[in-house]
Design an enzyme around this catalytic site. Structure first.
Site, PDB file in Angstrom:
ATOM      1  N   ASP A  12      -4.201   1.835 -19.574  1.00 57.55           N
ATOM      2  CA  ASP A  12      -3.073   1.778 -18.644  1.00 57.55           C
ATOM      3  C   ASP A  12      -3.455   2.172 -17.231  1.00 57.55           C
ATOM      4  O   ASP A  12      -2.739   1.869 -16.279  1.00 57.55           O
ATOM      5  CB  ASP A  12      -2.007   2.804 -19.076  1.00 57.55           C
ATOM      6  CG  ASP A  12      -1.104   2.283 -20.155  1.00 57.55           C
ATOM      7  OD1 ASP A  12      -0.940   1.065 -20.246  1.00 57.55           O
ATOM      8  OD2 ASP A  12      -0.571   3.116 -20.898  1.00 57.55           O
TER       9      ASP A  12
HETATM   10  C1  GLC Z   1      -0.143   7.550 -17.885  1.00 53.88           C
HETATM   11  C2  GLC Z   1      -1.103   8.129 -18.895  1.00 53.88           C
HETATM   12  C3  GLC Z   1      -1.490   7.128 -19.925  1.00 53.88           C
HETATM   13  C4  GLC Z   1      -0.278   6.446 -20.460  1.00 53.88           C
HETATM   14  C5  GLC Z   1       0.572   5.886 -19.330  1.00 53.88           C
HETATM   15  C6  GLC Z   1       1.795   5.147 -19.825  1.00 53.88           C
HETATM   16  O1  GLC Z   1      -0.776   6.580 -17.136  1.00 53.88           O
HETATM   17  O2  GLC Z   1      -2.252   8.619 -18.298  1.00 53.88           O
HETATM   18  O3  GLC Z   1      -2.214   7.760 -20.953  1.00 53.88           O
HETATM   19  O4  GLC Z   1      -0.669   5.424 -21.293  1.00 53.88           O
HETATM   20  O5  GLC Z   1       0.934   6.909 -18.472  1.00 53.88           O
HETATM   21  O6  GLC Z   1       2.962   5.836 -19.707  1.00 53.88           O
HETATM   22  C1  GLC Z   2      -1.562   5.824 -23.875  1.00 55.31           C
HETATM   23  C2  GLC Z   2      -0.664   4.632 -24.065  1.00 55.31           C
HETATM   24  C3  GLC Z   2      -1.426   3.441 -24.579  1.00 55.31           C
HETATM   25  C4  GLC Z   2      -2.616   3.204 -23.736  1.00 55.31           C
HETATM   26  C5  GLC Z   2      -3.486   4.439 -23.609  1.00 55.31           C
HETATM   27  C6  GLC Z   2      -4.626   4.258 -22.677  1.00 55.31           C
HETATM   28  O1  GLC Z   2      -1.968   6.294 -25.108  1.00 55.31           O
HETATM   29  O2  GLC Z   2       0.389   4.929 -24.950  1.00 55.31           O
HETATM   30  O3  GLC Z   2      -0.607   2.309 -24.588  1.00 55.31           O
HETATM   31  O4  GLC Z   2      -3.346   2.152 -24.292  1.00 55.31           O
HETATM   32  O5  GLC Z   2      -2.701   5.491 -23.134  1.00 55.31           O
HETATM   33  O6  GLC Z   2      -4.221   4.186 -21.365  1.00 55.31           O
END
Ligand code: GLC
Ligand code: GLC
Length: 814
Positions: free
Chosen positions: A487
């Site tokens: 993300d």
């Molecule tokens: C933030 C977190 C990540 C998560 C994303 C989605 O970017 O670092 O881990 O997946 O939020 O809410």
């Molecule tokens: C968080 C989110 C997931 C994402 C991950 C890496 O765990 O829930 O969707 O892939 O972060 O950013």
């Protein structure tokens, strides 16, 4: 250092001191009514949606941690002293404190001044309520007179609004107290047709429903005025903060034990029968009353608990293993499977780290969660798949999340993550492999929930596939969009404004930045789709899927390879990410793990090279980090990944979710020792001894362990709700132990450590119970199968043609 121990026989983790490094929680409920509960009785409850239908209040980020809960107080009527058997909120130094977190229940208790008290909290199956069974024993040699107080604070339903909109909320709180039952009915007068109730099995000598009256001015939950005074005040809440508190007096002979049941629940009424008598503002209690009466009975409560136990015996019985390693056994047999249920139910909504407000069910997340859940309740997996697919857009793209209550997709936490559509293919593939239920492909499913747009689910998968081909970049690799699995790798964001969400801000047209990870995912998903298509009468489609996968594989080898490992991406200037050419972020785990998992480079040495590089650059004693070197400053063109200090989260933390991709990759290379080594590094049970470092619960995975660049290297965060649960379960069960559902039958293909002489397993698969014994006779991974005494060719065991329900498999590894 440990703060408790595993009681594997009872499937419990027993916490023996209350001051754990962080609140160690458990989940109550597994259908529609849920709660989280910490080892000191903190937590909250909700009906289906942690944001929109919150029953009780909880304060995140409070000091001390974990404020708000299912708090019970005992008061010695002689001395006037009072305490909480769950330690919080009064924090008295009690003796024999223990918290037993089990499968869907938690029992917390201790002894103080000769009075022992334990409360068992659980949610009965098929009911929207929770039971607190309190057992009080007088261990003194003399009689004791005690008052018992049980308390909760109501949330005004919408947890977001509850925490912010005080100018309204201080005016709307309403309750009724009838026959000793406290009913919370804020907003029932207008558009809500639901209310909460809090009841007690014993005659009460007082109640409170106004927080101010219960706590007293400027006092907290650790020292409520009316508990100190020994008498609740029968307050009725008008606005402000409605609570529920009951008081019961007990006269206990020496050695005597008494039980009290409290029931907290949720009830909906038909809209046209909200009030009784009609025309008044009084809640119609016809539906609620019998349920309340039923579970206040000690016997019914016990019976409900036994049903819950049996439910979990059945679920966990579907896959049980006996290996030489205790950590593997207890995670596979108990806790990892249990965590998979939690992630299925909660997605990423409610935990100690997820406030229940921020995120609904994620498209990517929920599809992956199915990998670890589908064998437990396939019917619910099916329903979830259809719900997810109904939010898919007709472009094949996806909303990133939907709210469970409305089941409608929304872009509140961003959209346009170009990996999203493919996870649906993997979710459906896992479902079909487990169940053999091909009919799901023919289910009519709408796009974006729009009536009239229904097409068979198979068409949705087809659109997922096409979506990528319609979004290719300059190298022919998939455009990354907002981001891919990571993300935080936001290559089109370019945000220089504080407070901008990285997940919703876009400043580039997105026509350049490409993802090698999505390319690997595409290859993998297209192989699955081809396997599905060819068995479902779409041979031409299958060919087209394979051709596209092939082409993408060639593209990866040509423009996605850095010489010793797979590149991660191209940024929006067309520069490489995850390459030797970079100063920071030279090598990433995702593309390397996933490409090998997808089988790319197994034929030409690239896969072996890539995973050797992963070992050299990314492996630490606490697990595999996301990338190296960590980003030491903020890069406008990389986005959130570089917003985290080095070693945390996506910036070179140990993201436990992606470690299993490498484990699976290692099994594809035939490396059982390496796969298992990585498995153990992040296995929570194997980390129990270093709980003071790890800090999160030793019985469930956390999303992240701080990486080697972090000052707190080894410290876990974001426990429970993470794709880590499903992926690790899938990696150990299906790839290391190698008991793997396929479209055509159960495949047996263990890639276990050289030092293991074997293991046994029981797997219930499509209604047949397979007893499996693996025996090592040589150092390799070759499998020779004997099924019910007859030697067999290959390693896929087909469902017995004669309808036998028990099959025994023995496999010799050489
Ligand atoms: C933030 C977190 C990540 C998560 C994303 C989605 O970017 O670092 O881990 O997946 O939020 O809410
Ligand atoms: C968080 C989110 C997931 C994402 C991950 C890496 O765990 O829930 O969707 O892939 O972060 O950013």
């Amino acid at each position: 250092m440990k703060f408790g121990y595993f009681d594997d026989r009872n499937r419990e983790y027993v916490i023996t001191r209350p001051d754990t490094p962080l609140p160690w929680i458990n989940y109550l409920g597994c259908q529609e009514y849920f709660g989280i509960i910490s080892n000191t009785a903190g937590g909250y409850s909700f009906y289906r949606d942690a944001r929109l239908r919150r029953l009780t209040r909880y304060r995140y980020n409070n000091a001390p941690w974990d404020c708000g809960g299912r708090y019970i107080y005992l008061r010695d009527e002689e001395s006037g002293s009072f305490w909480s058997p769950s330690w919080q909120p009064t924090r008295h130094a009690a003796e024999d404190y223990s918290c037993r977190h089990g499968m869907g229940y938690t029992t917390i208790g201790s002894k103080f001044s000769g009075i022992e008290a334990h409360t068992r909290y659980f949610v009965p199956l098929d009911e929207n309520l929770e039971i607190w069974q309190l057992t009080v024993t007088n261990r003194r040699a003399t009689p004791a007179r005690v008052s018992v107080f049980a308390s909760i604070e109501f949330c005004l339903w919408d947890a977001q609004d509850d925490a912010t909109n005080f100018q309204r909320n201080y005016n709307i709180g309403e309750v009724e107290v009838v026959d000793g039952v406290i009913y919370h009915k804020t907003e029932y007068r207008e558009r809500r047709n639901h209310f909460a109730f809090f009841a007690c099995s014993e005659p009460t000598v007082g109640f409170d429903t106004a927080r101010d009256a219960f706590l007293g001015p400027y006092r907290g939950w650790d020292n409520p005025a009316s508990v100190a005074a020994g008498q609740l005040t029968n307050s009725i809440a008008h606005g402000w903060a409605p609570i529920g508190a009951h008081q019961v007096k007990l006269d206990l002979a020496a050695g005597e034990t008494r039980q009290i049941v409290f029931v907290l629940g949720y009830q909906e009424n038909p809209v046209d029968r909200k009030f009784d008598p009609p025309g008044t503002q009084t809640i119609n209690k016809t539906l609620a009353k019998p349920t309340i009466a039923k579970y206040l009975g000690q016997k019914e409560a016990d019976a409900a608990f036994e049903r819950l136990r049996a439910h979990w015996d059945k679920l966990l019985g579907i896959f049980q293993v006996d290996t030489p390693d205790v950590h593997t056994n207890r995670m596979v047999n108990i806790w990892n499977a249990y965590q998979c249920m939690a992630t299925f139910n909660m997605s990423r909504s409610a935990s100690s780290f997820e406030s229940g407000i921020g995120r609904g069910l994620g498209f990517r997340d929920s599809n992956q969660d199915l990998l670890g859940f589908v064998h437990m309740v396939p019917a619910r997996a099916r329903e979830r798949i259809l719900d997810l697919a109904s939010t898919q857009l007709d472009t094949g793209g996806a909303y990133h999340q939907y709210q469970p209550l409305t089941k409608r997709g929304n872009n509140d936490i961003g959209g346009g993550f170009n990996d999203d559509p493919h996870w649906l293919i993997l979710g459906v593939a896992a479902y079909i492999k487990e169940t053999g239920d091909w009919s799901i492909l023919d289910e009519p499913v709408p796009y974006d929930n729009k009536p009239g747009t229904e097409e068979p689910l198979y068409e949705h998968l087809h659109r997922s596939f096409r979506y990528t081909l319609e979004c290719l970049g300059p190298h022919g690799l998939p455009l990354i969009g907002r981001a891919d699995w990571n993300d935080c790798l936001n290559l089109n964001c370019f945000s220089d404004t504080p407070g901008n969400s990285f997940q919703t801000t876009t400043n580039r047209d997105g026509k350049v930045a490409e993802s090698v990870f999505i390319a690997g995912l595409f290859v993998h998903a297209s192989h699955e789709l081809a396997a599905i298509a060819s068995r479902h009468g779409h041979a031409d489609d299958a060919k087209c899927f394979l051709t596209a996968a092939d082409r993408m594989e060639q593209t990866i080898k040509k423009d996605g390879w850095d010489g010793d490992w797979f590149l991660r991406a191209y940024d929006s200037f067309g520069e490489k990410i995850g390459s030797k050419e970079r100063e920071e972020g030279k090598i990433f785990i995702e593309s390397n793990g996933f490409c090998v998992l997808a089988g790319i480079g197994l034929d030409d040495g690239r896969a072996a090279k890539a995973l050797a590089a992963v070992r050299e650059h990314l492996a630490t004693k606490h697990g595999l980090v996301v990338h190296q070197p960590a980003y030491t400053r903020y890069y406008l063109h990389l986005g959130e990944i570089s917003s985290y200090p080095p070693g945390y989260k996506e910036n070179a933390g140990v993201f436990c979710h992606v470690n299993p991709w490498v484990m699976i990759g290692e099994t594809r290379l035939g490396h059982g020792d390496e796969a298992y080594d990585y498995y153990l590094r992040i296995n929570p049970s194997a980390r129990e001894e270093i709980s003071e470092v790890h800090r999160c619960e030793p019985y469930v995975y956390a999303q992240m362990i701080a990486g080697k660049d972090a000052p707190t290297f080894g410290e876990a965060k974001n426990s429970w709700l993470t794709g880590t649960a499903a992926w690790n379960y899938y990696a150990i069960a299906q790839w290391i132990l190698g008991v793997r559902p396929t479209y055509d039958g159960l495949e047996i293909a263990p890639v276990i450590p050289a030092g293991w002489q074997g293991f046994t397993a029981t797997r219930i698969f499509r209604g047949v119970t397979y007893k499996i014994a693996i025996e090592r006779k040589g150092a390799g991974n070759n499998v020779a199968l004997t099924v019910d005494g007859a030697a067999m060719k290959g390693n896929i065991v087909h469902p017995p043609a004669d309808g036998r329900k028990d099959v025994s498999i023995s496999a010799v590894l050489s």
